[in-house]
Design a protein around this motif. Structure first.
Motif, PDB file in Angstrom:
ATOM      1  N   VAL A 163      -8.709  37.148  18.694  1.00 17.55           N
ATOM      2  CA  VAL A 163      -7.301  37.035  19.051  1.00 17.55           C
ATOM      3  C   VAL A 163      -6.790  35.815  18.307  1.00 17.55           C
ATOM      4  N   LEU A 164      -5.696  35.966  17.571  1.00 15.73           N
ATOM      5  CA  LEU A 164      -5.183  34.861  16.757  1.00 15.73           C
ATOM      6  C   LEU A 164      -4.053  34.150  17.474  1.00 15.73           C
ATOM      7  N   ASP A 165      -4.254  32.852  17.748  1.00 18.54           N
ATOM      8  CA  ASP A 165      -3.213  32.039  18.348  1.00 18.54           C
ATOM      9  C   ASP A 165      -2.344  31.439  17.255  1.00 18.54           C
ATOM     10  N   ASN A 166      -1.129  31.044  17.607  1.00 20.82           N
ATOM     11  CA  ASN A 166      -0.170  30.630  16.573  1.00 20.82           C
ATOM     12  C   ASN A 166      -0.142  29.129  16.295  1.00 20.82           C
ATOM     13  N   GLY A 167      -0.890  28.343  17.085  1.00 22.88           N
ATOM     14  CA  GLY A 167      -0.989  26.915  16.808  1.00 22.88           C
ATOM     15  C   GLY A 167      -0.017  26.031  17.547  1.00 22.88           C
ATOM     16  N   VAL A 168       0.849  26.592  18.398  1.00 22.00           N
ATOM     17  CA  VAL A 168       1.880  25.777  19.060  1.00 22.00           C
ATOM     18  C   VAL A 168       1.263  24.714  19.971  1.00 22.00           C
ATOM     19  N   PHE A 169       0.216  25.092  20.726  1.00 21.46           N
ATOM     20  CA  PHE A 169      -0.366  24.128  21.655  1.00 21.46           C
ATOM     21  C   PHE A 169      -0.921  22.911  20.913  1.00 21.46           C
ATOM     22  N   PHE A 218     -14.801  37.336  23.392  1.00 18.87           N
ATOM     23  CA  PHE A 218     -13.993  37.387  22.181  1.00 18.87           C
ATOM     24  C   PHE A 218     -13.772  35.957  21.722  1.00 18.87           C
ATOM     25  N   ASN A 219     -13.238  35.782  20.538  1.00 17.83           N
ATOM     26  CA  ASN A 219     -12.883  34.458  20.029  1.00 17.83           C
ATOM     27  C   ASN A 219     -11.375  34.309  19.977  1.00 17.83           C
ATOM     28  N   LEU A 220     -10.868  33.196  20.474  1.00 24.99           N
ATOM     29  CA  LEU A 220      -9.480  32.841  20.235  1.00 24.99           C
ATOM     30  C   LEU A 220      -9.462  31.983  18.980  1.00 24.99           C
ATOM     31  N   ALA A 221      -8.981  32.540  17.885  1.00 25.19           N
ATOM     32  CA  ALA A 221      -8.931  31.828  16.609  1.00 25.19           C
ATOM     33  C   ALA A 221      -7.613  31.074  16.505  1.00 25.19           C
ATOM     34  N   LEU A 222      -7.684  29.848  16.016  1.00 20.08           N
ATOM     35  CA  LEU A 222      -6.484  29.012  15.872  1.00 20.08           C
ATOM     36  C   LEU A 222      -5.976  29.129  14.447  1.00 20.08           C
ATOM     37  N   ALA A 223      -4.763  29.649  14.311  1.00 20.27           N
ATOM     38  CA  ALA A 223      -4.247  30.025  12.991  1.00 20.27           C
ATOM     39  C   ALA A 223      -4.182  28.850  12.024  1.00 20.27           C
ATOM     40  N   HIS A 224      -3.859  27.664  12.523  1.00 15.44           N
ATOM     41  CA  HIS A 224      -3.719  26.516  11.619  1.00 15.44           C
ATOM     42  C   HIS A 224      -5.068  26.044  11.070  1.00 15.44           C
TER      43      HIS A 224
END
Length: 269
Positions: free
Chosen positions: A52-58, A22-28
């Protein structure tokens, strides 16, 4: 078997990101939904893999605003979207879940074909709060996936381990979580300088279902290989942050490094 996301610069997603499950997409990095897809979004979608959409915090130290985040998740028909979390703040993070869930369900009402589910990252600054938050999330029907991050895990368990090493602390964390009476599907967010924690989870934690990292690809670009036996990145994890705009042609050595690293990671899971 743990599902794998291979995070890569935009230019390398087609060749290497596509080798994940799968792809972890970076929302920003995803552009406004009312505009044509940017190159990053197009590259992700072209793989045909679930998102899967990550929220960008990291990457940004703060989340993409919650409504914008949920709109992007529905726009992409992401399998999961991580609710905004607040670094090392259990209460602030858990408070965000209700707002994220309500906005996601509101938006999904206009897109009945969308099946996006909510994920949440545990944030805490001590082991007791971390474990309590995990139990609370297992009991929260709004959450379908729990994230164990390379930021909050070391912060929460370093007093026990005596180090801030990501791998050591996440193995301690996984051992503690294994002792709990109940579990929920969980995701290992990112990586330290070794795949030992991923290997431990694969062998001992059936509730860990997925993992994402740029390690295989980006360490390879930086001239580093993952040792087949120790599972450590030779010379330690690169300190160079992933450049998603990276546009150089790869050398033969970089290509061999990346291919070697992906092979090692695949052998682990």
């Amino acid at each position: 078997m743990i599902k794998l996301a291979l995070i890569a610069p935009t230019k390398l997603i087609e060749k290497y990101g596509s080798q994940g499950d799968f792809n972890l997409a970076l929302a920003h990095l995803i552009g406004p939904i009312n505009e044509l897809p940017n190159e990053y979004e197009k590259a992700l979608l072209a793989t045909g893999l679930p998102l899967v959409l990550d929220n960008g915090v990291f990457e940004e130290k703060k989340s993409v605003p919650v409504r914008e985040l949920m709109e992007k998740a529905v726009h992409l028909n992401a399998e999961y979207v991580f609710a905004p979390d607040v670094l090392f703040d259990r209460e602030g993070t858990e408070a965000n879940i209700e707002e994220a869930y309500e906005i996601l369900e509101e938006i999904k009402a206009d897109f009945p074909e969308c099946q996006t589910k909510l994920a949440a990252v545990i944030q805490a600054n001590n082991a007791d709060d971390f474990l309590a938050s995990y139990l609370a999330m297992t009991d929260d029907s709004r959450i379908d996936l729990i994230g164990l991050s390379i930021l909050s895990v070391p912060e929460s368990f370093k007093e026990i381990s005596g180090t801030d090493d990501i791998t050591i602390n996440r193995i301690i964390c996984l051992k503690r979580l294994n002792k709990l009476p109940i579990h929920k599907d969980s995701h290992l967010l990112g990586l330290g300088g070794s795949y030992e924690d991923v290997a431990f989870a694969n062998e001992n934690c059936l509730w860990v279902v997925s993992h994402d990292s740029s390690s295989a690809v980006w360490n390879g670009v930086q001239g580093k290989r993952i040792d087949k036996t120790s599972l450590k990145v030779d010379g330690g994890k690169t300190k160079v942050h992933v450049d998603f705009a990276f546009d150089q042609d790869l050398t033969e050595e970089q290509i061999k490094n990346i291919e070697h690293n992906i092979e090692v990671v695949r052998s682990i899971i």
